[in-house]
Design a protein around this motif. Structure first.
Motif, PDB file in Angstrom:
ATOM      1  N   LYS A 194      -2.360  -9.542 -12.571  1.00  0.00           N
ATOM      2  CA  LYS A 194      -0.938  -9.628 -12.883  1.00  0.00           C
ATOM      3  C   LYS A 194      -0.541  -8.530 -13.866  1.00  0.00           C
ATOM      4  O   LYS A 194       0.491  -7.862 -13.705  1.00  0.00           O
ATOM      5  CB  LYS A 194      -0.607 -10.997 -13.470  1.00  0.00           C
ATOM      6  CG  LYS A 194      -0.627 -12.150 -12.475  1.00  0.00           C
ATOM      7  CD  LYS A 194      -0.322 -13.465 -13.185  1.00  0.00           C
ATOM      8  CE  LYS A 194      -0.418 -14.656 -12.248  1.00  0.00           C
ATOM      9  NZ  LYS A 194       0.637 -14.664 -11.237  1.00  0.00           N
ATOM     10  N   ALA A 195      -1.350  -8.353 -14.923  1.00  0.00           N
ATOM     11  CA  ALA A 195      -1.047  -7.329 -15.922  1.00  0.00           C
ATOM     12  C   ALA A 195      -1.089  -5.941 -15.292  1.00  0.00           C
ATOM     13  O   ALA A 195      -0.203  -5.102 -15.524  1.00  0.00           O
ATOM     14  CB  ALA A 195      -2.028  -7.422 -17.085  1.00  0.00           C
ATOM     15  N   ILE A 196      -2.107  -5.682 -14.478  1.00  0.00           N
ATOM     16  CA  ILE A 196      -2.245  -4.373 -13.837  1.00  0.00           C
ATOM     17  C   ILE A 196      -1.083  -4.116 -12.885  1.00  0.00           C
ATOM     18  O   ILE A 196      -0.640  -2.974 -12.712  1.00  0.00           O
ATOM     19  CB  ILE A 196      -3.607  -4.284 -13.116  1.00  0.00           C
ATOM     20  CG1 ILE A 196      -4.745  -4.269 -14.156  1.00  0.00           C
ATOM     21  CG2 ILE A 196      -3.684  -3.043 -12.229  1.00  0.00           C
ATOM     22  CD1 ILE A 196      -6.124  -4.411 -13.543  1.00  0.00           C
ATOM     23  N   SER A 197      -0.557  -5.182 -12.273  1.00  0.00           N
ATOM     24  CA  SER A 197       0.551  -5.009 -11.338  1.00  0.00           C
ATOM     25  C   SER A 197       1.790  -4.459 -12.023  1.00  0.00           C
ATOM     26  O   SER A 197       2.672  -3.886 -11.365  1.00  0.00           O
ATOM     27  CB  SER A 197       0.885  -6.350 -10.662  1.00  0.00           C
ATOM     28  OG  SER A 197       1.556  -7.223 -11.562  1.00  0.00           O
ATOM     29  N   LEU A 198       1.903  -4.622 -13.348  1.00  0.00           N
ATOM     30  CA  LEU A 198       3.049  -4.111 -14.087  1.00  0.00           C
ATOM     31  C   LEU A 198       2.885  -2.651 -14.478  1.00  0.00           C
ATOM     32  O   LEU A 198       3.865  -1.981 -14.795  1.00  0.00           O
ATOM     33  CB  LEU A 198       3.279  -4.948 -15.348  1.00  0.00           C
ATOM     34  CG  LEU A 198       3.600  -6.425 -15.144  1.00  0.00           C
ATOM     35  CD1 LEU A 198       3.721  -7.115 -16.498  1.00  0.00           C
ATOM     36  CD2 LEU A 198       4.872  -6.602 -14.347  1.00  0.00           C
ATOM     37  N   LEU A 199       1.651  -2.141 -14.478  1.00  0.00           N
ATOM     38  CA  LEU A 199       1.405  -0.776 -14.920  1.00  0.00           C
ATOM     39  C   LEU A 199       2.015   0.217 -13.942  1.00  0.00           C
ATOM     40  O   LEU A 199       1.863   0.093 -12.733  1.00  0.00           O
ATOM     41  CB  LEU A 199      -0.104  -0.505 -15.036  1.00  0.00           C
ATOM     42  CG  LEU A 199      -0.880  -1.389 -16.011  1.00  0.00           C
ATOM     43  CD1 LEU A 199      -2.347  -1.001 -16.008  1.00  0.00           C
ATOM     44  CD2 LEU A 199      -0.312  -1.279 -17.412  1.00  0.00           C
ATOM     45  N   GLY A 200       2.673   1.218 -14.497  1.00  0.00           N
ATOM     46  CA  GLY A 200       3.231   2.256 -13.662  1.00  0.00           C
ATOM     47  C   GLY A 200       4.415   1.795 -12.841  1.00  0.00           C
ATOM     48  O   GLY A 200       4.968   2.558 -12.061  1.00  0.00           O
ATOM     49  N   GLY A 201       4.802   0.547 -13.005  1.00  0.00           N
ATOM     50  CA  GLY A 201       5.971   0.040 -12.296  1.00  0.00           C
ATOM     51  C   GLY A 201       7.147   0.035 -13.239  1.00  0.00           C
ATOM     52  O   GLY A 201       7.744   1.060 -13.520  1.00  0.00           O
ATOM     53  N   VAL A 202       7.474  -1.135 -13.771  1.00  0.00           N
ATOM     54  CA  VAL A 202       8.591  -1.216 -14.700  1.00  0.00           C
ATOM     55  C   VAL A 202       8.157  -0.974 -16.143  1.00  0.00           C
ATOM     56  O   VAL A 202       9.001  -0.829 -17.011  1.00  0.00           O
ATOM     57  CB  VAL A 202       9.281  -2.590 -14.602  1.00  0.00           C
ATOM     58  CG1 VAL A 202       9.922  -2.766 -13.242  1.00  0.00           C
ATOM     59  CG2 VAL A 202       8.313  -3.723 -14.875  1.00  0.00           C
ATOM     60  N   VAL A 203       6.864  -0.961 -16.402  1.00  0.00           N
ATOM     61  CA  VAL A 203       6.387  -0.679 -17.756  1.00  0.00           C
ATOM     62  C   VAL A 203       5.213   0.291 -17.680  1.00  0.00           C
ATOM     63  O   VAL A 203       4.653   0.522 -16.621  1.00  0.00           O
ATOM     64  CB  VAL A 203       5.935  -1.963 -18.502  1.00  0.00           C
ATOM     65  CG1 VAL A 203       7.073  -2.924 -18.678  1.00  0.00           C
ATOM     66  CG2 VAL A 203       4.785  -2.622 -17.779  1.00  0.00           C
ATOM     67  N   SER A 204       4.856   0.861 -18.815  1.00  0.00           N
ATOM     68  CA  SER A 204       3.739   1.796 -18.846  1.00  0.00           C
ATOM     69  C   SER A 204       2.437   1.110 -19.221  1.00  0.00           C
ATOM     70  O   SER A 204       1.439   1.225 -18.528  1.00  0.00           O
ATOM     71  CB  SER A 204       4.041   2.931 -19.828  1.00  0.00           C
ATOM     72  OG  SER A 204       5.128   3.708 -19.369  1.00  0.00           O
ATOM     73  N   ASP A 205       2.409   0.392 -20.354  1.00  0.00           N
ATOM     74  CA  ASP A 205       1.207  -0.273 -20.828  1.00  0.00           C
ATOM     75  C   ASP A 205       1.516  -1.747 -21.075  1.00  0.00           C
ATOM     76  O   ASP A 205       2.669  -2.119 -21.293  1.00  0.00           O
ATOM     77  CB  ASP A 205       0.697   0.357 -22.123  1.00  0.00           C
ATOM     78  CG  ASP A 205       0.027   1.704 -21.893  1.00  0.00           C
ATOM     79  OD1 ASP A 205       0.600   2.514 -21.135  1.00  0.00           O
ATOM     80  OD2 ASP A 205      -1.045   1.954 -22.461  1.00  0.00           O
ATOM     81  N   VAL A 206       0.472  -2.566 -21.056  1.00  0.00           N
ATOM     82  CA  VAL A 206       0.624  -4.008 -21.267  1.00  0.00           C
ATOM     83  C   VAL A 206      -0.386  -4.469 -22.307  1.00  0.00           C
ATOM     84  O   VAL A 206      -1.584  -4.165 -22.189  1.00  0.00           O
ATOM     85  CB  VAL A 206       0.414  -4.800 -19.961  1.00  0.00           C
ATOM     86  CG1 VAL A 206       0.458  -6.305 -20.228  1.00  0.00           C
ATOM     87  CG2 VAL A 206       1.446  -4.414 -18.915  1.00  0.00           C
ATOM     88  N   LEU A 207       0.069  -5.186 -23.325  1.00  0.00           N
ATOM     89  CA  LEU A 207      -0.818  -5.919 -24.223  1.00  0.00           C
ATOM     90  C   LEU A 207      -0.642  -7.389 -23.883  1.00  0.00           C
ATOM     91  O   LEU A 207       0.388  -7.994 -24.201  1.00  0.00           O
ATOM     92  CB  LEU A 207      -0.480  -5.668 -25.698  1.00  0.00           C
ATOM     93  CG  LEU A 207      -1.350  -6.465 -26.688  1.00  0.00           C
ATOM     94  CD1 LEU A 207      -2.803  -5.996 -26.631  1.00  0.00           C
ATOM     95  CD2 LEU A 207      -0.807  -6.368 -28.110  1.00  0.00           C
ATOM     96  N   LEU A 208      -1.638  -7.959 -23.225  1.00  0.00           N
ATOM     97  CA  LEU A 208      -1.581  -9.361 -22.812  1.00  0.00           C
ATOM     98  C   LEU A 208      -2.155 -10.217 -23.932  1.00  0.00           C
ATOM     99  O   LEU A 208      -3.347 -10.124 -24.247  1.00  0.00           O
ATOM    100  CB  LEU A 208      -2.367  -9.559 -21.515  1.00  0.00           C
ATOM    101  CG  LEU A 208      -2.452 -10.992 -20.984  1.00  0.00           C
ATOM    102  CD1 LEU A 208      -1.066 -11.573 -20.749  1.00  0.00           C
ATOM    103  CD2 LEU A 208      -3.287 -11.035 -19.711  1.00  0.00           C
TER     104      LEU A 208
END
Length: 275
Positions: free
Chosen positions: A171-185
């Motif tokens: 789920k976190a990886i699915s956000l990368l490069g899409g609507v956000v750049s990095d994710v801190l879960l």
């Protein structure tokens, strides 16, 4: 008689969009305190007035989008912005205006090391699940997610933001490069003995980074605000993202460990300590 200092140190500014919590535990007050403790200065733009205490949210009243626009333009016309931190937006209209303002700042500012950091704490509800927007919060926040350089979801927020049927990492990886750049879960809502916070970077080839922290038995009001605001402050001070993530987590853990009580229920992080 005090003598004026010939040279006053310039303190970097973090532009903050967040709601007002009258209990003082979360929202804009938490952001101001956490940012100041790192040595930066918060420029607070209130996006919504809330009716809440340290346990429950009872109502949300968004501030007019044009007021948000006018306040922000007054600031960015004369003050260099070194980072942006976004909490609740109140409604979709406010999110769209904030997104436009971020675009304007990005076009006119020159930030050391690349684009201006935009940290989004996707507060889709209170810790007890109370709504924090008059619209569907996950839809309302979409315009600012598209401008984020880092998003800091907890596990319930990740479930709402990412496709279903995936593991948390997927789920976190699915956000990368899409609507956000990095994710801190953030792992505060998990069941493990330790809290595990996981950083997923959009930089190709960079592996996932994990930090583990003791899981405290108490419940806290405004811990997510504290962490995201501290990250934004460290970025404004010129730290790298990885340095900022570690420093902000250390500060937040200390603030939780030294938390205080104002009433029954959730504790308030001790944010006034200097990082």
């Amino acid at each position: 008689m005090f003598e004026a200092q010939p040279h006053h140190k310039l303190r970097p500014c973090v532009l903050v969009f967040a709601g007002h919590d009258p209990s003082g535990g979360a929202g804009i007050q938490a952001d101001i305190e956490a940012i100041a403790a790192q040595g930066a200065h918060a420029l607070p733009i209130i996006t919504a007035l809330t009716v809440q205490d340290n346990n429950q949210v009872y109502a949300v009243y968004p501030v007019a989008a044009e007021v948000i626009r006018a306040q922000t333009r007054a600031l960015i016309s004369c003050m260099p912005i070194r980072a942006v931190k976004i909490g609740i937006v109140g409604n979709r209209e406010n999110a769209e205006v904030i997104a436009q303002l971020i675009d304007q700042i990005q076009e006119t500012s020159v930030h050391v090391g690349g684009r201006l950091p935009v940290i989004v704490d996707p507060v889709l509800g209170s810790g007890r699940g109370n709504p924090l927007a008059v619209d569907d919060a996950s839809i309302a926040i979409a315009p600012v997610l598209e401008r984020a350089s880092l998003i800091t979801p907890n596990l319930p927020e990740l479930v709402k933001l990412a496709p279903h049927g995936l593991t948390n990492a997927q789920k976190a990886i699915s956000l990368l490069g899409g609507v956000v750049s990095d994710v801190l879960l953030k792992g505060g809502h998990a069941d493990e003995e330790l809290v595990i916070n996981r950083w997923f970077s959009s930089t190709q080839g960079q592996p996932e980074v994990q930090w583990t922290w003791p899981r405290l038995k108490e419940q806290f009001h405004g811990s997510g605000c504290t962490l995201a605001a501290a990250i934004s402050a460290h970025l404004a001070l010129g730290m790298t993202l990885q340095q900022s993530l570690l420093a902000a987590q250390e500060y937040t853990q200390a603030a939780l460990f030294s938390a205080f009580r104002i009433a029954d229920g959730q504790l308030i992080p001790q944010r006034s300590q200097v990082a």
